[in-house]
Design an enzyme around this catalytic site. Sequence first.
Site, PDB file in Angstrom:
ATOM      1  CB  SER A  61      -0.491  -7.909   6.288  1.00  0.00           C
ATOM      2  OG  SER A  61       0.296  -7.473   7.364  1.00  0.00           O
ATOM      3  CG  HIS A  79       4.653  -9.061   5.136  1.00  0.00           C
ATOM      4  ND1 HIS A  79       3.968  -9.870   6.017  1.00  0.00           N
ATOM      5  CD2 HIS A  79       3.895  -7.937   5.001  1.00  0.00           C
ATOM      6  CE1 HIS A  79       2.853  -9.246   6.401  1.00  0.00           C
ATOM      7  NE2 HIS A  79       2.790  -8.091   5.796  1.00  0.00           N
ATOM      8  CG  ASP A  90       3.861 -13.392   6.867  1.00  0.00           C
ATOM      9  OD1 ASP A  90       4.134 -14.381   7.559  1.00  0.00           O
ATOM     10  OD2 ASP A  90       4.678 -12.486   6.651  1.00  0.00           O
TER      11      ASP A  90
END
Length: 350
Positions: free
Chosen positions: A157, A309, A182
Amino acid sequence: MESSNLGSVPEETLEEQHQQDSSKPVFSAFASRPDRPPTQSSSQKYSPLDWAAYFDREEDVCISDSNDVFHLYMAGKEGPVVFCLHGGGYSGLSFALSAGKIKEKARVVAMDLRGHGKSSTENDLDLSIETMCNDVFAVLNALYGDSPPAIVLVGHSMGGSVAVHVAAKKTLRSLAGLVVVDVVEGTAMASLIHMQKILSNRMQHFSSIEKAIEWSVRGGSLRNIDSARVSIPTTLSYDDSKQCYVYRARLEETEQYWRGWYEGLSEKFLSCPVPKVLLLAGTDRLDRALTIGQMQGKFQMVVVRHTGHAIQEDVPDEFATLILNFISRNRIGPHGVEIPGLGWRAQPRS
């Protein structure tokens, strides 16, 4: 279900913002919640676990000509260095469980980024992409000097954004691979408008570390209890005045930098002149540039099912296998790309 959860940071968004068929895999640059939060009964299930069961050692790296000290977790003795960068609000221990397996065939270094974990800097709120990139370069230089081993950058991320920006500069001459976990520019940019509301709505105070771990699992931000037991403690700090635990990272005060994390990310990712893989928890909103790039074979894409996530935390064994397969498939050795019968060569630059 509660409307906020531990780790709901500029990495994560709320499912209710996106009404979708639960049978359809959900992708977001931010967290997706499980359909059914696990039921828990014993508080003992949420007691902290020692990182030393997964990493071999920890180290503080002092950056010359500054008061910045970055905390690292390290494992393994052979192979290329898998250099891990966590997402906003997480810490280097986000990679603990996967490091326990990766270290069998490669070295692992997981860094607490500025304003996170046990790192301490002159300005913990300067989360600009340039500053964080400079931090990574400074740490790598302090560790390896002019003779760095082959580096495989792995970023989750926000950390994925940092990894891409570092790679796109094309100045890390031993860079041999890039793994982004992700995060997609289009989804991330669209989600930024919701972030302050999410940050303000989440639970702010915890009476104990166990309560924070429980919140992260029951709220759905993490789906692996053991990983949460290792990683959550370093995402907190104790507030003496309030006599409770609060978030270590003051993300709500860093909004001015959020757009810079993700703007132009797809093109930068595609421009990186090394083997690269994008690991996603779903494909609903893969943006146009990446869709075209993937069709042209410019990078590998893997969709990891049944995960939220934080793929590296939710399914650490599968994550570690994907990393090791990436290293093996691209013949990345301790000094660069291995060529059968010819030894190794440094990764070419374009």
